[in-house]
Design a protein around this motif. Structure first.
Motif, PDB file in Angstrom:
ATOM      1  N   LEU A  43     101.443  94.141  53.640  1.00 30.98           N
ATOM      2  CA  LEU A  43     101.422  95.327  52.792  1.00 30.98           C
ATOM      3  C   LEU A  43     100.842  96.516  53.550  1.00 30.98           C
ATOM      4  O   LEU A  43     101.350  97.645  53.440  1.00 30.98           O
ATOM      5  N   LEU A  44      99.805  96.267  54.313  1.00 30.13           N
ATOM      6  CA  LEU A  44      99.198  97.344  55.109  1.00 30.13           C
ATOM      7  C   LEU A  44     100.183  97.854  56.155  1.00 30.13           C
ATOM      8  O   LEU A  44     100.321  99.068  56.357  1.00 30.13           O
ATOM      9  N   ALA A  45     100.903  96.926  56.783  1.00 30.96           N
ATOM     10  CA  ALA A  45     101.896  97.331  57.787  1.00 30.96           C
ATOM     11  C   ALA A  45     103.038  98.123  57.148  1.00 30.96           C
ATOM     12  O   ALA A  45     103.644  98.982  57.798  1.00 30.96           O
ATOM     13  N   ALA A  46     103.307  97.854  55.880  1.00 35.17           N
ATOM     14  CA  ALA A  46     104.377  98.563  55.172  1.00 35.17           C
ATOM     15  C   ALA A  46     103.898  99.876  54.567  1.00 35.17           C
ATOM     16  O   ALA A  46     104.649 100.535  53.837  1.00 35.17           O
ATOM     17  N   GLY A  47     102.642 100.258  54.830  1.00 38.39           N
ATOM     18  CA  GLY A  47     102.110 101.511  54.311  1.00 38.39           C
ATOM     19  C   GLY A  47     101.639 101.433  52.881  1.00 38.39           C
ATOM     20  O   GLY A  47     101.460 102.463  52.225  1.00 38.39           O
ATOM     21  N   ARG A  48     101.415 100.242  52.366  1.00 40.82           N
ATOM     22  CA  ARG A  48     101.001 100.055  50.966  1.00 40.82           C
ATOM     23  C   ARG A  48      99.542  99.603  50.943  1.00 40.82           C
ATOM     24  O   ARG A  48      99.195  98.501  50.545  1.00 40.82           O
ATOM     25  N   SER A  49      98.674 100.514  51.381  1.00 43.41           N
ATOM     26  CA  SER A  49      97.274 100.156  51.608  1.00 43.41           C
ATOM     27  C   SER A  49      96.536  99.829  50.304  1.00 43.41           C
ATOM     28  O   SER A  49      95.650  98.973  50.296  1.00 43.41           O
ATOM     29  N   THR A  50      96.882 100.503  49.215  1.00 40.81           N
ATOM     30  CA  THR A  50      96.195 100.226  47.948  1.00 40.81           C
ATOM     31  C   THR A  50      96.457  98.795  47.493  1.00 40.81           C
ATOM     32  O   THR A  50      95.533  98.079  47.076  1.00 40.81           O
ATOM     33  N   GLU A  51      97.721  98.348  47.611  1.00 40.56           N
ATOM     34  CA  GLU A  51      98.052  96.978  47.232  1.00 40.56           C
ATOM     35  C   GLU A  51      97.400  95.980  48.184  1.00 40.56           C
ATOM     36  O   GLU A  51      96.953  94.902  47.765  1.00 40.56           O
ATOM     37  N   ALA A  52      97.347  96.340  49.462  1.00 39.17           N
ATOM     38  CA  ALA A  52      96.698  95.460  50.432  1.00 39.17           C
ATOM     39  C   ALA A  52      95.215  95.306  50.103  1.00 39.17           C
ATOM     40  O   ALA A  52      94.654  94.203  50.137  1.00 39.17           O
ATOM     41  N   ASP A  53      94.576  96.419  49.770  1.00 38.91           N
ATOM     42  CA  ASP A  53      93.151  96.394  49.404  1.00 38.91           C
ATOM     43  C   ASP A  53      92.922  95.445  48.218  1.00 38.91           C
ATOM     44  O   ASP A  53      91.930  94.683  48.183  1.00 38.91           O
ATOM     45  N   GLU A  54      93.834  95.467  47.228  1.00 35.61           N
ATOM     46  CA  GLU A  54      93.704  94.584  46.059  1.00 35.61           C
ATOM     47  C   GLU A  54      93.744  93.121  46.469  1.00 35.61           C
ATOM     48  O   GLU A  54      92.977  92.284  45.962  1.00 35.61           O
ATOM     49  N   GLN A  55      94.647  92.776  47.384  1.00 36.39           N
ATOM     50  CA  GLN A  55      94.748  91.379  47.829  1.00 36.39           C
ATOM     51  C   GLN A  55      93.484  90.947  48.576  1.00 36.39           C
ATOM     52  O   GLN A  55      92.943  89.859  48.318  1.00 36.39           O
ATOM     53  N   TYR A  56      93.002  91.788  49.476  1.00 40.54           N
ATOM     54  CA  TYR A  56      91.801  91.429  50.242  1.00 40.54           C
ATOM     55  C   TYR A  56      90.585  91.313  49.322  1.00 40.54           C
ATOM     56  O   TYR A  56      89.746  90.415  49.500  1.00 40.54           O
ATOM     57  N   ALA A  57      90.486  92.190  48.336  1.00 40.38           N
ATOM     58  CA  ALA A  57      89.350  92.136  47.399  1.00 40.38           C
ATOM     59  C   ALA A  57      89.382  90.837  46.601  1.00 40.38           C
ATOM     60  O   ALA A  57      88.336  90.217  46.352  1.00 40.38           O
ATOM     61  N   LEU A  58      90.578  90.404  46.210  1.00 41.75           N
ATOM     62  CA  LEU A  58      90.697  89.156  45.458  1.00 41.75           C
ATOM     63  C   LEU A  58      90.339  87.960  46.341  1.00 41.75           C
ATOM     64  O   LEU A  58      89.645  87.033  45.897  1.00 41.75           O
ATOM     65  N   VAL A  59      90.774  87.977  47.591  1.00 45.00           N
ATOM     66  CA  VAL A  59      90.417  86.901  48.519  1.00 45.00           C
ATOM     67  C   VAL A  59      88.901  86.837  48.702  1.00 45.00           C
ATOM     68  O   VAL A  59      88.302  85.748  48.715  1.00 45.00           O
ATOM     69  N   LEU A  60      88.278  87.993  48.825  1.00 45.02           N
ATOM     70  CA  LEU A  60      86.821  88.029  48.992  1.00 45.02           C
ATOM     71  C   LEU A  60      86.128  87.365  47.807  1.00 45.02           C
ATOM     72  O   LEU A  60      85.208  86.550  47.979  1.00 45.02           O
ATOM     73  N   ARG A  61      86.587  87.667  46.601  1.00 44.44           N
ATOM     74  CA  ARG A  61      85.960  87.074  45.421  1.00 44.44           C
ATOM     75  C   ARG A  61      86.190  85.568  45.380  1.00 44.44           C
ATOM     76  O   ARG A  61      85.264  84.792  45.100  1.00 44.44           O
ATOM     77  N   LEU A  62      87.421  85.126  45.668  1.00 43.24           N
ATOM     78  CA  LEU A  62      87.721  83.697  45.654  1.00 43.24           C
ATOM     79  C   LEU A  62      86.887  82.934  46.670  1.00 43.24           C
ATOM     80  O   LEU A  62      86.360  81.845  46.378  1.00 43.24           O
ATOM     81  N   CYS A  63      86.750  83.498  47.864  1.00 43.85           N
ATOM     82  CA  CYS A  63      86.026  82.791  48.927  1.00 43.85           C
ATOM     83  C   CYS A  63      84.516  82.814  48.683  1.00 43.85           C
ATOM     84  O   CYS A  63      83.820  81.852  49.023  1.00 43.85           O
ATOM     85  N   GLU A  64      84.017  83.886  48.104  1.00 39.19           N
ATOM     86  CA  GLU A  64      82.586  83.913  47.781  1.00 39.19           C
ATOM     87  C   GLU A  64      82.253  82.887  46.707  1.00 39.19           C
ATOM     88  O   GLU A  64      81.198  82.251  46.739  1.00 39.19           O
ATOM     89  N   GLU A  65      83.160  82.701  45.749  1.00 37.28           N
ATOM     90  CA  GLU A  65      82.941  81.702  44.699  1.00 37.28           C
ATOM     91  C   GLU A  65      82.865  80.299  45.288  1.00 37.28           C
ATOM     92  O   GLU A  65      82.136  79.442  44.777  1.00 37.28           O
ATOM     93  N   ARG A  66      83.602  80.048  46.367  1.00 37.02           N
ATOM     94  CA  ARG A  66      83.674  78.697  46.935  1.00 37.02           C
ATOM     95  C   ARG A  66      82.874  78.556  48.224  1.00 37.02           C
ATOM     96  O   ARG A  66      82.912  77.497  48.851  1.00 37.02           O
ATOM     97  N   GLY A  67      82.209  79.603  48.656  1.00 34.54           N
ATOM     98  CA  GLY A  67      81.428  79.525  49.889  1.00 34.54           C
ATOM     99  C   GLY A  67      82.274  79.345  51.132  1.00 34.54           C
ATOM    100  O   GLY A  67      81.829  78.738  52.113  1.00 34.54           O
ATOM    101  N   HIS A  68      83.489  79.871  51.113  1.00 33.72           N
ATOM    102  CA  HIS A  68      84.407  79.763  52.249  1.00 33.72           C
ATOM    103  C   HIS A  68      84.093  80.895  53.235  1.00 33.72           C
ATOM    104  O   HIS A  68      84.600  82.018  53.117  1.00 33.72           O
ATOM    105  N   VAL A  69      83.235  80.576  54.251  1.00 36.31           N
ATOM    106  CA  VAL A  69      82.667  81.611  55.122  1.00 36.31           C
ATOM    107  C   VAL A  69      83.742  82.328  55.925  1.00 36.31           C
ATOM    108  O   VAL A  69      83.768  83.565  55.994  1.00 36.31           O
TER     109      VAL A  69
END
Length: 978
Positions: free
Chosen positions: A896-922
Motif C-alpha cells: 500500500l505504501l509503494a502504491a502511494g496509499r500511505s493512510t491505508e498502510a498506516d492502518e495496517q501497521y497500527a493493527l499489526v502493532l496492537r495484535l503483536c503487543e497483545e501476544r508479546g510478539h517482539v
C-alpha cells in the motif's frame, strides 16, 4: 398511551389520532413516514432510508438529512409511538392494528380461514383508492403494486366464494364493472361468464366470451387461455360445474411458488398430448397433500366435470391402505354412478371407470399412495382427464408425465409459515427466535404447524421459551408429537412398512455420530457387504427416509435422525449398539490412517476394520467428505471412554485439519485425544498429541504457546522410535529458536537430523532441514537458509510427495527476495501457489501469496502487489491464526505504501502493532513500528526516528540481526533538532 392512532396507506397517506386528522407534512416527509411504517419493528439504516425514499436523486447532504426528517415525524406523531434511533439505524414501533395494511392482512387471513365473503368485503373496504397515492420512490411504487395485487387476489377469492354459494345473479353487475376495467384479465371474464350462465343468461355468457376473445386477439394477438376456454365449453355443453371433493386448502399455505406453478402448468389442458399424471413425493410431513390440494383448487375451471379426491391411506397411522375395490367404488360414486349400478367384479368396475371417464374433463387426486401397484388400476385412459398423486416413496416404476420431489421449506418460508400460524403480534419482537424455531423444526411443515399450534394455544409462552424446550434433542420429537398426527407417528408408519433388512439399516444409521455417511461406513456400522448396504441405502432414499444431497453420500433430515436414534435405543440391545459403534469408529480410524500416510511415522496402530475400504491413498477427497464425521467420531470415542480409538483417530486427523485451516475443529480433536490419552496413561499417544498441539500451536499463537507442550512431549517420547523423536525435537528446536535465537536450537535440530537419518526415512529428514532453513532465514542468513531449503526440496521431490513442497518453495521465494532476485522468487512462489491451491493448504497459501505480492512490489507492480496481498490477508484471517495474519498485514502495508496509499498502510501497521503487543510478539512489534516509520518518514522525519528507536529497544538483545539492521537505518535518519 396513543389515542386511537391510525396510519392509513391504502389510499393517500392519512394519519388520525384521537379522531383528528394530522398534517403529514411535505411529500418527502410523508414518503419517509410511509417507509418506516411499512418496515415497522425492523431497523433501517440512514443509507437504506435514503435509497428507499430518494432513489437516485439524494440530497447533497446525503444521509445527514434523515435525522431532520425523523425529528419532524416524531413531533407529528402522538406520545406513545416509538421512533427509535439505534446504532445501526431507525425503527418505528406501532401499536397493534394501527396500520391499515396490517388490518387488511389480518382480515384477509381470517376470511380465508373461515371462507367468509363478508370478512373479505370488510378487508377490501379498507382501500380508499390507489395505495400510497402520490408518494414518490421506486420502493413505494413496488409496495403500491404489491398491495394492488393483494387486493386483486382478495377480490377474486371473494368472488369465488360468492359463486360457490350460488350468488350468481347478484355478482353479474359487479363483474361487468371489473371486466370493463380489466378487459385483458381472463380471470374476471371467466367468472362473469360463469355467473351469467348460472343466472340463466347463456346468450350473454357466450357474448362475453366472444368479446373477450376478440379483445385478446386485437390487443395481444393471443387466443384465450385454458381456464377461459374450459368455462366457454361448459356453457356450450350447457353443463354446470362438476362434483368437487377437494378438501379445504387451509388458511396458511406459504411458499412452494415454483412447485405450485409447475404442477398447475403440467396439468394445463391446453398443453397435453397424453393423460397427464403428476406425482409429488417426499418425506412424511413435508406438505405433499397441501400442495396437491392447492393446485387442485387452482384448476377448478380447467376441469369443469369434477375434482375427485381419494385418500389411499398408504401411510396413515392406525389405517390399512385402501383396497383397489374401495378406491374405484369411491371414484365411480364421485362421477355420479348410482351404488346399485356399480358392478361387483373388480374388472367390471375398472372397465366402467374407463368408460365413464371417456370425454370428461376430470381431475383425480390420489393422495397418500403406498406404491405404484395401488395407483395403476385407478388411472383413467381419457386424454381429457388428469391425475395428481402424492406418495412418500418415489413411485419410479409408474409412468408419469411429471415428477416433483418435494424439498424442505426454505428458511424464509419456514419462518413465515410459523409467523402466519402464531400471529404477527406475537412474533414481531422475536424474529430471530422464530427463525431458530423454524430450524429446530427442521423446516418441516408438519413440525412447524404443530409448533405453531402449541404456541397459539399457550399465550404465556414466548417463542424463545419454546426454543429452550426443544434444545434437549431427547424431548424434541415428543414436543412435536402430541397427537396421532404428530411427527413421530408419521415417521413410525414409514418405518414399520419397510422390509426387515431396511428397518435394521435405518435404525443402525441412527447411531452414527456425524452428519452423513457413505456406503462403506454404513456397511461397517451394519455389518453388511458394501454392495448390499448400497442397495438398501438407495431403497431408503426412494422411501423418503434418507436424503442423498450428493452422489454416494446419505444423511437424515434432523427429525428423522432423532427418530432413528430412538428406534435404535428401543429395538437394539446395548451390546449390539456398542458393537456397531465400535465397528464404525474402527472403520474411521483405519481409513483415516490410510489417508494420513504422509505423516505415517506419527501414527499409532489402527484397530482392525472391515475388509471393504474405499481407496483413499491417492488424495484427500475422502477426508474432505468425512471431515465433520471424523471430528464427531473423535468426540464420541472420548465421551464413551474408547480411549485407544480416540487417541489414534485424533493423531490421524489433526494434521489434516491443520492443512485445511479448520482450527476450531482441530482444537476439539486435540483436546479430546489428549483427554483420552491421559486418562488411559498412554505415554506414547500423549507424546504425539502434545507434539501436534505444540507444533501447530506455534503457528497459530506464537512460539511461546507451543514450547511447553513440545518439551513435555520430548520427555514422554524418550523411548519412542527415532522418527517420532526426530519430529518432536525438530519442532522443539524450531520453536526455541523462534523464541530466542540464543537458545540451544542448533543442538536440538542437529539431534533431530541425526535421528531422522537413523530412522532411514527420507521423508522425516525433510522436517529438520526445513526447520534449519527457517531459523537461518529468521536471522537473515538467507544464503545458508536457501541451501537447506533446496536440500529439503530435492528430497521431497525425489519422494514424489507434493504435500511437503509448498512450505519449502515459500522459503526459497523469501530467500530469493532478500537476494534481490524477484523474477526467480516469482517462479518459486508460483510453483508453491499451484501446489498449495491444488492441495487446499490454506496456511501455506497465505504465505505463498505474501511472497508472490512481495515479488510484484520489487518488480514495480505495486497495484498488483496490493491485490495479491489482500488475497493473502483474506485467507490468513480465515485460517484464524496469528502469525500468518500478521505477516499478511505487514506485506500489505508495504505494498500500500509503494502504491502511494500511505493512510491505508498506516492502518495496517497500527493493527499489526496492537495484535503483536497483545501476544508479546517482539519481532512483529519491531516490524510494525518500522512500517509506521516508513509511512511518516517523508513528512515527519523526527517522528520516524522515534518509531525506529522504539523498534530497536524491543529487539535489542533479543534479535541481534534485526537490531543491527535498525541501527544501520537510524544512521540515515536525522535526529530532531533540540
Amino acid at each position: 398511551m396513543t389515542e386511537a392512532l391510525s396510519i392509513d396507506l391504502l389510499g393517500p397517506l392519512t394519519i388520525r389520532s384521537g379522531g383528528s386528522e394530522l398534517n403529514a407534512g411535505p411529500v418527502r416527509q410523508q414518503a419517509l413516514l410511509a417507509v418506516l411504517a411499512l418496515r415497522a419493528n425492523h431497523v433501517t439504516s440512514p443509507e437504506q432510508l435514503l435509497d428507499l425514499v430518494w432513489d437516485e436523486e439524494p440530497p447533497a447532504t446525503g444521509p445527514k438529512v434523515i435525522p431532520t426528517y425523523v425529528y419532524r415525524i416524531r413531533k407529528l406523531l402522538p406520545p406513545g409511538v416509538s421512533l427509535e434511533h439505534r446504532t445501526t439505524g431507525y425503527v418505528m414501533h406501532l401499536p397493534p392494528d394501527c396500520l391499515d395494511v396490517d388490518r387488511f392482512e389480518t382480515k384477509i387471513a381470517a376470511a380465508a380461514q373461515v371462507g367468509d365473503p363478508a370478512l373479505y368485503r370488510e378487508a377490501l373496504a379498507l382501500f380508499r383508492g390507489e395505495p400510497l397515492s402520490g408518494l414518490p420512490s421506486n420502493y413505494l411504487a413496488a409496495q403500491r403494486q404489491r398491495l394492488i395485487a393483494r387486493r386483486d387476489v382478495a377480490v377474486r377469492d371473494r368472488l369465488d366464494l360468492e359463486l360457490a354459494a350460488g350468488n350468481h345473479a347478484e355478482l353479474v353487475p359487479e363483474l361487468l364493472t371489473l371486466v370493463s376495467a380489466h378487459p385483458l384479465d381472463e380471470r374476471y371474464a371467466s367468472r362473469l361468464i360463469a355467473a351469467q350462465f348460472h343466472s340463466g343468461r347463456q346468450a350473454e355468457a357466450l357474448e362475453t366470451y366472444a368479446k373477450t376473445r376478440a379483445t385478446l386477439l386485437d390487443e395481444l394477438g393471443v387466443e384465450p387461455g385454458p381456464e377461459l376456454r374450459a368455462v366457454h365449453q361448459s356453457v356450450l355443453r350447457n353443463e354446470s360445474t362438476g362434483h368437487d371433493e377437494l378438501p379445504y386448502s387451509g388458511a396458511t399455505f406459504i411458499g412452494r411458488t415454483t412447485e405450485l406453478a409447475t404442477v398447475v402448468a403440467a396439468l394445463d389442458p391446453a398443453t397435453r398430448t397424453a393423460p397427464p399424471v403428476v406425482a409429488i413425493d417426499g418425506m412424511a410431513g413435508i406438505g405433499k397433500t397441501s400442495l396437491a390440494v392447492q393446485a387442485g383448487h387452482r384448476l377448478v375451471s380447467a376441469y369443469p366435470d369434477g375434482r375427485l379426491f381419494v385418500d389411499l391411506h398408504g401411510h396413515t397411522p392406525g389405517r390399512v391402505p385402501l383396497t383397489t375395490e374401495a378406491a374405484i367404488d369411491h371414484l365411480l360414486r364421485g362421477i355420479g354412478v348410482p351404488p346399485q349400478q356399480i358392478p361387483g367384479c373388480l374388472e367390471d368396475r375398472l372397465a366402467m371407470w374407463r368408460s365413464k371417464t371417456a370425454g370428461r374433463q376430470l381431475l383425480i387426486v390420489l393422495d397418500n399412495a403406498p406404491d405404484a401397484r395401488s395407483v395403476r388400476p385407478l388411472l383413467p385412459g381419457a386424454i381429457t382427464c388428469a391425475v395428481l398423486l402424492t406418495s412418500r416413496p418415489q413411485l419410479t416404476d409408474l409412468d408419469t408425465s411429471h415428477r416433483i420431489a418435494l424439498e424442505l421449506l426454505p428458511g424464509t418460508d419456514a419462518a413465515s409459515l410459523l409467523t402466519e400460524i402464531v400471529g404477527a403480534d406475537r412474533t414481531s419482537t422475536e424474529q430471530s427466535a422464530v427463525e431458530e424455531l423454524a430450524e429446530r423444526c427442521g423446516r418441516l411443515p408438519l413440525a412447524i404447524r404443530i409448533a405453531g399450534s402449541r404456541l397459539r394455544h399457550r399465550p404465556s409462552w414466548t417463542v424463545a421459551h419454546f426454543n429452550q424446550r426443544l434444545k434437549d434433542q431427547d424431548r424434541r420429537l415428543n414436543e412435536l408429537s402430541r397427537d396421532a398426527g404428530g411427527v413421530a407417528p408419521a415417521f413410525a408408519v414409514s418405518y414399520e412398512q419397510l422390509p426387515a433388512d431396511q428397518r435394521a439399516v435405518f435404525r443402525r444409521l441412527g447411531l452414527m455420530p456425524g452428519k452423513d455417511i457413505d456406503a462403506y461406513g454404513a456397511a461397517a456400522l451394519c455389518e453388511l457387504t458394501v454392495r448390499d448396504t448400497e442397495q438398501i441405502l438407495e431403497n431408503l432414499v426412494d422411501a423418503s427416509l434418507l436424503l442423498q444431497p450428493v452422489p454416494d453420500r446419505f444423511e437424515f433430515h434432523d427429525l428423522l435422525r432423532e427418530y432413528a436414534g430412538q428406534v435404535a435405543a428401543d429395538e437394539e440391545n446395548e451390546t449390539d449398539r456398542d458393537a456397531a459403534i465400535d465397528r464404525l469408529l474402527a472403520y474411521y480410524a483405519h481409513t483415516a490412517h490410510r489417508s494420513a500416510a504422509y505423516h505415517h511415522d506419527l501414527l499409532l496402530d489402527a484397530p482392525p476394520a472391515s475388509e471393504s475400504l474405499p481407496d483413499v491413498s491417492a488424495d484427500l477427497r475422502w477426508a474432505d467428505s468425512e471431515r465433520v464425521n471424523l471430528v464427531a467420531a473423535v468426540e464420541l470415542a472420548e465421551r464413551t471412554k474408547r480411549d485407544e480409538l480416540a487417541s489414534a483417530l485424533a493423531i490421524a486427523v489433526a494434521p489434516y485439519l491443520h492443512d485445511r485451516g479448520r482450527q476450531d475443529e482441530l482444537d476439539v480433536v486435540l483436546t479430546a485425544g489428549l483427554t483420552a490419552a491421559q486418562r488411559s496413561e498412554d505415554r506414547s499417544a500423549e507424546a504425539r498429541l502434545l507434539y501436534l498441539r505444540g507444533h501447530i500451536g506455534q503457528f497459530r499463537c506464537g512460539p511461546e504457546k507451543g514450547v511447553c507442550d513440545l518439551r513435555r512431549s520430548a520427555e514422554l517420547a524418550a523411548d519412542e522410535a527415532p522418527a517420532v523423536r526426530a519430529h518432536i525435537l525438530g519442532s522443539l528446536g524450531y520453536t526455541a529458536g523462534a523464541l530466542d535465537l540464543r537458545s540451544d536450537w542448533r543442538d536440538l535440530l542437529r539431534e533431530s537430523l541425526r535421528l531422522a537419518q537413523l530412522a532411514d526415512d527420507r521423508r522425516v529428514i525433510v522436517t529438520p532441514l526445513g526447520h534449519l532453513a527457517a531459523l537461518h532465514a529468521r536471522q537473515w542468513e538467507f544464503s545458508t537458509a536457501l541451501e537447506y531449503y533446496e536440500q529439503a526440496l530435492s528430497v521431497a521431490r525425489d519422494l514424489g510427495d507434493e504435500r511437503l513442497q509448498p512450505d519449502l518453495l515459500n522459503g526459497i521465494a523469501r530467500c530469493l527476495l532478500d537476494a534481490g532476485k524477484p523474477y526467480d522468487a516469482l517462479q518459486a512462489a508460483r510453483a508453491a501457489q499451484r501446489l498449495a491451491s491444488q492441495l487446499t493448504q490454506d496456511f501455506s497459501l497465505s504465505y505463498t501469496l505474501c511472497y508472490l505480492g512481495d515479488a510484484y512490489r520489487q518488480l514495480g507492480w505495486a497495484d498488483k502487489a496490493v491485490d495479491t496481498h489482500q488475497q493473502a490477508l483474506q485467507i490468513a484471517v480465515g485460517n484464524c491464526t496469528h502469525l500468518d495474519d500478521v505477516d499478511a498485514r505487514l506485506s500489505l502495508g508495504a505494498s500500500l505504501l509503494a502504491a502511494g496509499r500511505s493512510t491505508e498502510a498506516d492502518e495496517q501497521y497500527a493493527l499489526v502493532l496492537r495484535l503483536c503487543e497483545e501476544r508479546g510478539h517482539v519481532l512483529g512489534i519491531a516490524q510494525a513500528l518500522t512500517g509506521l516509520a516508513d509511512c511518516v518518514q517523508a513528512t515527519s522525519p523526527g517522528q520516524a526516528r522515534a518509531l525506529l528507536e522504539r523498534a530497536l529497544d524491543r529487539v535489542d538483545g533479543v534479535h541481534p540481526i534485526a537490531a543491527e539492521r535498525l541501527r544501520a537505518r537510524l544512521t540515515g535518519v536525522p535526529a530532531p533538532i533540540q
